[in-house]
Design a protein around this motif. Structure first.
Motif, PDB file in Angstrom:
ATOM      1  N   ASP A  97       0.791  -1.175   0.089  1.00 13.66           N
ATOM      2  CA  ASP A  97      -0.016   0.048   0.122  1.00 13.66           C
ATOM      3  C   ASP A  97       0.817   1.244  -0.060  1.00 13.66           C
ATOM      4  O   ASP A  97       0.320   2.348   0.134  1.00 13.66           O
ATOM      5  CB  ASP A  97      -0.945  -0.057   1.156  1.00 13.66           C
ATOM      6  N   GLY A  98       2.234   0.974  -0.248  1.00 16.23           N
ATOM      7  CA  GLY A  98       3.120   2.307  -0.111  1.00 16.23           C
ATOM      8  C   GLY A  98       3.336   3.012  -1.444  1.00 16.23           C
ATOM      9  O   GLY A  98       2.999   2.253  -2.399  1.00 16.23           O
ATOM     10  N   ASN A  99       4.132   4.210  -1.484  1.00 15.28           N
ATOM     11  CA  ASN A  99       4.317   4.959  -2.530  1.00 15.28           C
ATOM     12  C   ASN A  99       5.813   5.018  -2.411  1.00 15.28           C
ATOM     13  O   ASN A  99       6.397   5.495  -1.299  1.00 15.28           O
ATOM     14  CB  ASN A  99       3.864   6.183  -2.553  1.00 15.28           C
ATOM     15  N   THR A 100       6.717   4.545  -3.411  1.00 17.48           N
ATOM     16  CA  THR A 100       8.128   4.616  -3.199  1.00 17.48           C
ATOM     17  C   THR A 100       8.638   5.717  -2.961  1.00 17.48           C
ATOM     18  O   THR A 100       9.424   6.195  -2.325  1.00 17.48           O
ATOM     19  CB  THR A 100       8.616   3.814  -4.537  1.00 17.48           C
ATOM     20  N   TYR A 101       8.332   6.874  -3.707  1.00 11.12           N
ATOM     21  CA  TYR A 101       8.699   8.246  -3.345  1.00 11.12           C
ATOM     22  C   TYR A 101       8.195   8.692  -2.163  1.00 11.12           C
ATOM     23  O   TYR A 101       8.958   9.063  -1.056  1.00 11.12           O
ATOM     24  CB  TYR A 101       8.154   9.330  -4.497  1.00 11.12           C
ATOM     25  N   ASP A 102       6.772   8.832  -1.657  1.00 12.45           N
ATOM     26  CA  ASP A 102       6.433   9.277  -0.472  1.00 12.45           C
ATOM     27  C   ASP A 102       6.939   8.571   0.925  1.00 12.45           C
ATOM     28  O   ASP A 102       7.089   9.365   1.688  1.00 12.45           O
ATOM     29  CB  ASP A 102       4.849   9.321  -0.555  1.00 12.45           C
ATOM     30  N   ASP A 103       7.013   7.213   0.638  1.00  9.89           N
ATOM     31  CA  ASP A 103       7.522   6.453   1.849  1.00  9.89           C
ATOM     32  C   ASP A 103       8.724   6.014   1.979  1.00  9.89           C
ATOM     33  O   ASP A 103       9.142   5.550   2.834  1.00  9.89           O
ATOM     34  CB  ASP A 103       6.454   5.236   1.872  1.00  9.89           C
ATOM     35  N   TYR A 104       9.412   6.330   0.895  1.00  7.15           N
ATOM     36  CA  TYR A 104      10.986   6.165   0.740  1.00  7.15           C
ATOM     37  C   TYR A 104      12.106   7.111   0.480  1.00  7.15           C
ATOM     38  O   TYR A 104      12.681   7.627   1.227  1.00  7.15           O
ATOM     39  CB  TYR A 104      11.457   4.743  -0.053  1.00  7.15           C
ATOM     40  N   PHE A 105      11.878   7.786  -0.773  1.00  2.51           N
ATOM     41  CA  PHE A 105      12.785   8.557  -1.156  1.00  2.51           C
ATOM     42  C   PHE A 105      12.611   9.848  -0.525  1.00  2.51           C
ATOM     43  O   PHE A 105      13.456  10.709  -0.629  1.00  2.51           O
ATOM     44  CB  PHE A 105      12.847   8.608  -2.868  1.00  2.51           C
ATOM     45  N   ALA A 106      11.483  10.350  -0.430  1.00  2.00           N
ATOM     46  CA  ALA A 106      10.929  11.552   0.179  1.00  2.00           C
ATOM     47  C   ALA A 106      11.830  12.180   1.210  1.00  2.00           C
ATOM     48  O   ALA A 106      12.406  13.276   1.352  1.00  2.00           O
ATOM     49  CB  ALA A 106       9.507  11.909   0.513  1.00  2.00           C
ATOM     50  N   ASP A 107      12.032  11.115   2.207  1.00  6.72           N
ATOM     51  CA  ASP A 107      12.794  11.410   3.363  1.00  6.72           C
ATOM     52  C   ASP A 107      14.143  11.611   3.102  1.00  6.72           C
ATOM     53  O   ASP A 107      15.083  12.350   3.801  1.00  6.72           O
ATOM     54  CB  ASP A 107      13.003  10.222   4.492  1.00  6.72           C
ATOM     55  N   LEU A 108      14.737  10.839   1.938  1.00  6.96           N
ATOM     56  CA  LEU A 108      16.523  10.828   1.513  1.00  6.96           C
ATOM     57  C   LEU A 108      16.483  12.249   1.030  1.00  6.96           C
ATOM     58  O   LEU A 108      17.502  13.016   1.026  1.00  6.96           O
ATOM     59  CB  LEU A 108      16.513   9.909   0.531  1.00  6.96           C
ATOM     60  N   PHE A 109      15.355  12.741   0.287  1.00  9.81           N
ATOM     61  CA  PHE A 109      15.507  14.090  -0.418  1.00  9.81           C
ATOM     62  C   PHE A 109      15.740  15.252   0.454  1.00  9.81           C
ATOM     63  O   PHE A 109      16.401  16.076   0.513  1.00  9.81           O
ATOM     64  CB  PHE A 109      14.583  14.351  -1.364  1.00  9.81           C
ATOM     65  N   LYS A 110      14.675  15.118   1.627  1.00 12.91           N
ATOM     66  CA  LYS A 110      14.748  16.020   2.583  1.00 12.91           C
ATOM     67  C   LYS A 110      16.085  15.994   3.497  1.00 12.91           C
ATOM     68  O   LYS A 110      16.400  17.108   3.775  1.00 12.91           O
ATOM     69  CB  LYS A 110      13.285  15.665   3.532  1.00 12.91           C
ATOM     70  N   LYS A 111      16.705  14.983   3.620  1.00 15.44           N
ATOM     71  CA  LYS A 111      17.815  14.801   4.262  1.00 15.44           C
ATOM     72  C   LYS A 111      18.816  15.521   3.458  1.00 15.44           C
ATOM     73  O   LYS A 111      19.814  16.195   4.095  1.00 15.44           O
ATOM     74  CB  LYS A 111      18.155  13.289   4.749  1.00 15.44           C
ATOM     75  N   SER A 112      18.923  15.127   2.304  1.00 19.22           N
ATOM     76  CA  SER A 112      19.922  15.867   1.414  1.00 19.22           C
ATOM     77  C   SER A 112      19.762  17.330   1.472  1.00 19.22           C
ATOM     78  O   SER A 112      20.937  18.076   1.547  1.00 19.22           O
ATOM     79  CB  SER A 112      19.482  15.312  -0.236  1.00 19.22           C
ATOM     80  N   TYR A 113      18.683  17.751   1.482  1.00 20.17           N
ATOM     81  CA  TYR A 113      18.583  19.312   1.792  1.00 20.17           C
ATOM     82  C   TYR A 113      19.157  19.917   2.959  1.00 20.17           C
ATOM     83  O   TYR A 113      19.991  20.790   3.299  1.00 20.17           O
ATOM     84  CB  TYR A 113      17.100  19.606   1.506  1.00 20.17           C
ATOM     85  N   GLU A 114      18.699  18.933   4.184  1.00 16.94           N
ATOM     86  CA  GLU A 114      19.341  19.483   5.389  1.00 16.94           C
ATOM     87  C   GLU A 114      20.724  19.523   5.645  1.00 16.94           C
ATOM     88  O   GLU A 114      21.308  20.241   6.122  1.00 16.94           O
ATOM     89  CB  GLU A 114      18.682  18.574   6.457  1.00 16.94           C
ATOM     90  N   ASP A 115      21.418  18.544   4.747  1.00 17.41           N
ATOM     91  CA  ASP A 115      22.709  18.377   5.005  1.00 17.41           C
ATOM     92  C   ASP A 115      23.556  19.189   3.797  1.00 17.41           C
ATOM     93  O   ASP A 115      24.643  19.704   4.210  1.00 17.41           O
ATOM     94  CB  ASP A 115      23.208  16.722   4.375  1.00 17.41           C
ATOM     95  N   ASN A 116      22.910  19.580   2.883  1.00 15.97           N
ATOM     96  CA  ASN A 116      23.468  20.242   1.787  1.00 15.97           C
ATOM     97  C   ASN A 116      22.254  21.253   1.142  1.00 15.97           C
ATOM     98  O   ASN A 116      22.035  21.063   0.023  1.00 15.97           O
ATOM     99  CB  ASN A 116      24.029  19.391   0.654  1.00 15.97           C
ATOM    100  N   PRO A 117      22.138  22.194   1.927  1.00 10.44           N
ATOM    101  CA  PRO A 117      20.914  23.175   1.494  1.00 10.44           C
ATOM    102  C   PRO A 117      21.196  24.051   0.136  1.00 10.44           C
ATOM    103  O   PRO A 117      20.528  24.447  -0.443  1.00 10.44           O
ATOM    104  CB  PRO A 117      20.628  24.082   2.711  1.00 10.44           C
ATOM    105  N   LYS A 118      22.424  24.080   0.001  1.00 10.32           N
ATOM    106  CA  LYS A 118      22.716  25.275  -1.100  1.00 10.32           C
ATOM    107  C   LYS A 118      22.140  24.507  -2.544  1.00 10.32           C
ATOM    108  O   LYS A 118      22.398  23.424  -3.086  1.00 10.32           O
ATOM    109  CB  LYS A 118      24.188  25.357  -1.439  1.00 10.32           C
ATOM    110  N   TYR A 119      21.566  25.345  -3.404  1.00  5.96           N
ATOM    111  CA  TYR A 119      20.747  24.995  -4.722  1.00  5.96           C
ATOM    112  C   TYR A 119      19.892  23.819  -4.459  1.00  5.96           C
ATOM    113  O   TYR A 119      19.706  23.078  -5.296  1.00  5.96           O
ATOM    114  CB  TYR A 119      22.001  24.751  -5.648  1.00  5.96           C
ATOM    115  N   GLN A 120      19.169  23.925  -3.407  1.00  5.55           N
ATOM    116  CA  GLN A 120      18.054  22.877  -3.139  1.00  5.55           C
ATOM    117  C   GLN A 120      16.891  23.630  -2.587  1.00  5.55           C
ATOM    118  O   GLN A 120      17.080  24.524  -1.679  1.00  5.55           O
ATOM    119  CB  GLN A 120      18.348  21.791  -2.351  1.00  5.55           C
ATOM    120  N   ARG A 121      15.740  23.013  -2.948  1.00  6.52           N
ATOM    121  CA  ARG A 121      14.695  23.414  -2.122  1.00  6.52           C
ATOM    122  C   ARG A 121      14.417  22.663  -0.916  1.00  6.52           C
ATOM    123  O   ARG A 121      14.987  21.607  -0.879  1.00  6.52           O
ATOM    124  CB  ARG A 121      13.184  23.561  -3.233  1.00  6.52           C
TER     125      ARG A 121
END
Length: 251
Positions: free
Chosen positions: A163-187
């Protein structure tokens, strides 16, 4: 992917028409194009263990094991993933205009569009391109071996999360963490990740696709001896995109 002799003969006749409209090397050497300030950032290694590759939307197309590689080959190894960024201005966010893997420092003599060997080569005009399709706003450069492993990962994850969504339930947290670790040039939701496929040491960077969904060309740069020097994914034709905007603002 093996192209047929007949297809290759047609391609030889038209491939010079399938050239980039811009000098893509400028994207990684200049500081400004079309009045827009640009910069280059390194988003980490991209693993190319076999030299057979494709460029695809990782959420929509890469998950299919039937998505085929290009017929051209590239060098094997781990290569820096360089992103040309059009810096945010006038209320717009930072936009990724091109992504490059640079295999050596050889002088570039000519370009070829990356092709799968199945394209319809009739009625080709100067400046045309085929490109790859994006439907989820993301793209990645992926070796054949990583493609196989990614499809296995996706099937296993979906089987375990019916019942999961690969982006919402897996990749989204990785993208958010990427922004937190490297905010330059990211939303704040994240615009790139350097993903290590679970259970492996292979790196598969994923990145925003310029203005979002659409079709984007991939070019291989060669030296005078026919050796591949660089792979460049063009996401925005900077001169075309921003010159038009500036002209409209002046009217």
């Amino acid at each position: 992917m093996e192209a047929t002799k007949e297809w290759l003969e047609k391609w030889e006749k038209v491939k010079n028409k399938l050239q980039p409209n811009s000098n893509l090397l400028d994207y990684f050497t200049l500081k400004e194009i079309a009045g827009k300030e640009i910069d280059v950032m390194d988003i980490g290694p991209c693993s190319i263990p076999t030299g057979e590759f494709l460029v695809a939307d990782p959420l929509v197309y890469l998950v299919s094991k039937y998505e085929k590689e290009y017929f051209q080959k590239i060098p094997t190894g781990e290569f820096r993933t360089e992103v040309c960024v059009v810096k945010a201005t006038d209320g717009d966010c930072d936009r990724y205009a091109a992504v490059r893997l640079k295999f050596n420092d050889n002088e570039v003599s000519y370009f070829e569009e990356a092709m799968k060997g199945t394209e319809d080569l009739e009625n080709i005009n100067e400046g045309d391109f085929f490109g790859f399709n994006v439907d989820a706003g993301l793209a990645c450069i992926c070796d054949k071996k990583l493609h196989e492993l990614y499809c296995e990962f996706d099937k296993k994850w979906c089987d375990e999360n019916p019942d999961g969504n690969t982006y919402d339930d897996y990749f989204a947290d990785l993208f958010k963490k990427s922004y937190e670790d490297n905010p330059k040039y990211q939303r704040d939701g994240g615009d790139w990740i350097n993903w290590t496929i679970p259970g492996t040491d292979y790196h598969l960077p994923m990145f925003q696709s310029g203005f979002g969904d659409g079709a984007y060309p991939v070019y291989l740069a060669y030296d005078k001896d026919g050796n591949v020097c660089q792979l460049i994914v063009e996401l925005i034709d900077i001169e075309l995109a921003y010159s038009d905007i500036d002209d409209e603002e002046e009217e």
